[in-house]
Scaffold this active site. Structure first.
Site, mmCIF file in Angstrom:
data_model
loop_
_atom_site.group_PDB
_atom_site.id
_atom_site.type_symbol
_atom_site.label_atom_id
_atom_site.label_comp_id
_atom_site.label_asym_id
_atom_site.label_seq_id
_atom_site.Cartn_x
_atom_site.Cartn_y
_atom_site.Cartn_z
ATOM 1 N N GLY A 91 1.354 -12.234 36.309
ATOM 2 C CA GLY A 91 1.397 -13.678 36.565
ATOM 3 C C GLY A 91 2.808 -14.222 36.419
ATOM 4 O O GLY A 91 3.227 -15.125 37.153
ATOM 5 N N ASP A 328 -1.321 -15.272 23.616
ATOM 6 C CA ASP A 328 -1.518 -13.859 23.954
ATOM 7 C C ASP A 328 -2.063 -13.050 22.779
ATOM 8 O O ASP A 328 -2.507 -11.910 22.951
ATOM 9 C CB ASP A 328 -0.194 -13.241 24.422
ATOM 10 C CG ASP A 328 0.241 -13.800 25.773
ATOM 11 O OD1 ASP A 328 -0.615 -14.328 26.500
ATOM 12 O OD2 ASP A 328 1.444 -13.709 26.095
ATOM 13 N N ARG A 359 -10.504 -13.915 28.886
ATOM 14 C CA ARG A 359 -10.391 -13.306 27.549
ATOM 15 C C ARG A 359 -11.405 -13.865 26.552
ATOM 16 O O ARG A 359 -11.679 -13.208 25.533
ATOM 17 C CB ARG A 359 -8.956 -13.448 27.013
ATOM 18 C CG ARG A 359 -7.994 -12.535 27.756
ATOM 19 C CD ARG A 359 -6.584 -12.566 27.214
ATOM 20 N NE ARG A 359 -5.759 -11.602 27.948
ATOM 21 C CZ ARG A 359 -4.435 -11.633 28.019
ATOM 22 N NH1 ARG A 359 -3.768 -12.589 27.394
ATOM 23 N NH2 ARG A 359 -3.783 -10.711 28.697
HETATM 24 C C1 S3P Z 1 4.299 -15.989 29.732
HETATM 25 C C2 S3P Z 1 3.690 -17.172 29.428
HETATM 26 C C3 S3P Z 1 2.294 -17.273 28.998
HETATM 27 C C4 S3P Z 1 1.757 -15.929 28.522
HETATM 28 C C5 S3P Z 1 2.120 -14.812 29.439
HETATM 29 C C6 S3P Z 1 3.628 -14.693 29.593
HETATM 30 C C7 S3P Z 1 5.697 -16.032 30.197
HETATM 31 O O1 S3P Z 1 1.517 -17.737 30.082
HETATM 32 O O2 S3P Z 1 0.349 -15.988 28.380
HETATM 33 O O3 S3P Z 1 1.632 -13.582 28.926
HETATM 34 O O4 S3P Z 1 6.376 -14.983 30.207
HETATM 35 O O5 S3P Z 1 6.153 -17.118 30.568
HETATM 36 P P1 S3P Z 1 1.425 -19.309 30.438
HETATM 37 O O6 S3P Z 1 2.783 -19.818 30.514
HETATM 38 O O7 S3P Z 1 0.733 -19.401 31.763
HETATM 39 O O8 S3P Z 1 0.610 -19.909 29.346
#
Ligand code: S3P
Length: 440
Positions: A91, A328, A359
């Protein structure tokens, strides 16, 4: 993967490089002038996806183990990819790259695996449309086609969710805007960033004109970040600290097994990631932290944990602002909840349903299989103190679920088996080897 009950864990361990920082070093390095050398780059599949996408955008990448060289081509040096960019399971890759691609004078498509293709992208589509990019997606999910515009229109954006990925997407797009772009996080009870601030710190380190402001609103605070589209970035050396989110599994295992003693070297200690340490301290876990470095604004140091918990009679409740800083780590905290006298309750964490798996549902399903007493809420769960029993568990293709339930397997009576456990490679290849080397 088979996991047997363990008495304790002990040893001194180095961790894989932080995933969030590795992504950012590579992406920001690609649009900086000159070479960016990254040491201790994450060996996980997610960060490899980022490198592959950058290389498809015409960026030279050299990799020798954990050392990566990114041959930055400046803000206007990316070239149109010949096919869809594959973000794999990541993501962060998709959402951060969407921001960069919005400012490019070409059309590109972001795609990913089936889990990533089901995750919400409207949260990045909306601000990028406001900035003037043409972004198309049939269902608010990947594949996402971005028709960049240069310059983008600067915006003042109020984040609807406390998401570092969305904040970072807008800030990266802001580098290609004609003026100052600002991003404001949801209100919170104390000043400072609500979600992790690695992008802000790294942009500053690479020379961007970026500023952070806190202003009081009623009895709360609003935190904004402003970036000037005229910023130029200069390639740097980035030394990536160990990933505290990976460390969390080992810390929780040690805390939950009396007699354990582990020391984790060179772990990232950025305050926006330390929610897990505060949470674990509330369980009575003995955790000592010593900061030894702070390169590029990212503090790092040693974490020492001694086994044993001393928790209150009532459930430990986590909710509100604290959630963004430990999002996380909630699956492994849920597992540790089975060892706490009053159990644990997590609320305000509906974002957990939008991660690599749902989750909330994954934690509840697996804990129930192990005989735990669990209640599911829309935005969280309550886990009561329970004697876990070995069971056949599902990773749901989610690295953090696989690792959280490996820890649960250590706590359980009898053997457990985790199906699809190889997904740990997304963030922590070698996790089971490390775990095997510290259990007894
Ligand atoms: C992350 C931000 C978080 C986290 C993901 C990594 C990042 O997600 O859960 O594992 O590297 O910016 P969100 O920003 O969508 O909450």
């Amino acid at each position: 993967m088979k996991i047997a009950c363990a008495k304790k864990v002990s040893g001194e361990i180095g961790l894989p490089g932080d995933k969030s920082i590795s992504h950012r070093a590579a992406i920001i390095g690609s649009i900086a002038d000159g070479v960016t050398r990254i040491s201790d780059f994450s060996e996980g599949a997610d960060c490899a996806s980022t490198l592959a996408c950058l290389s498809a955008l015409g960026i030279g990448i050299e990799r020798e183990g954990q050392t990566v060289r990114v041959f930055g081509r400046g803000k206007h040096g990316l070239s149109a990819p010949s096919e869809a960019l594959d973000c794999g399971n990541s993501g962060t890759t998709a959402r951060l790259l969407a921001g960069v691609l919005a400012g490019q004078p070409f059309r590109s498509t972001l795609s990913g695996d089936s889990s990533l293709r089901s995750r919400p992208m409207n949260r990045v589509i909306e601000p990028l449309l406001k900035m003037g990019a043409a972004v198309e997606s049939s269902a608010g999910t990947l594949p996402l086609t971005v028709e960049g515009k240069h310059p983008l229109d600067p915006i003042a954006y109020q984040l609807p969710v406390a998401s570092a990925q969305v904040k970072s997407c807008v800030l990266l797009a802001g580098l290609f805007a004609d003026g100052i772009t600002s991003v404001t996080e949801p209100k919170s009870g104390s000043p400072g960033p609500v979600s992790r601030d690695h992008t802000e710190l790294m942009l500053l380190y690479f020379g961007a004109e970026i500023e952070e402001i806190d202003f009081p609103v009623e009895r709360e605070f609003e935190h904004s970040v402003k970036i000037d589209g005229a910023s130029r970035l200069e390639g740097r050396h980035v030394s990536v600290p160990g990933d505290i989110s990976s460390a969390a599994f080992l810390i929780a295992a040690a805390a939950g097994l009396e007699g354990s003693s582990i020391k984790l070297r060179n772990v990232g200690l950025n305050p926006t990631r330390l929610g897990v340490i505060e949470a674990l301290r509330r369980t009575g876990a003995s955790i000592e932290i010593e900061q030894t470095a702070a390169e590029g604004g990212e503090p790092s140091g040693t974490i020492a944990v001694r086994g044993g918990l001393d928790s209150p009679k009532n459930a430990l409740v986590f909710g509100g602002r604290s959630i963004a800083n430990l999002i996380d780590e909630l699956p492994v905290l849920a597992v540790l909840g089975t060892r706490l006298e009053g159990g644990i309750e997590v609320r305000d964490a509906v974002e957990l349903r939008k991660k690599e798996s749902d989750r909330i549902s994954a934690v509840v399903t697996n804990l129930r299989k192990m005989g735990a007493e669990v209640e599911e809420f829309d935005d969280g769960f309550r886990v009561g103190r329970s004697e876990l029993k070995g069971a056949l568990l599902d990773s749901f293709g989610d690295h953090r679920i696989a690792m959280a339930f490996a820890v649960a397997g250590l706590f359980a009576e009898g053997d457990s088996r985790i199906e699809g456990a190889e997904c740990v490679d997304v963030s922590f290849p070698g996790f089971f080897g490390v775990l095997g080397s510290i259990v007894s």
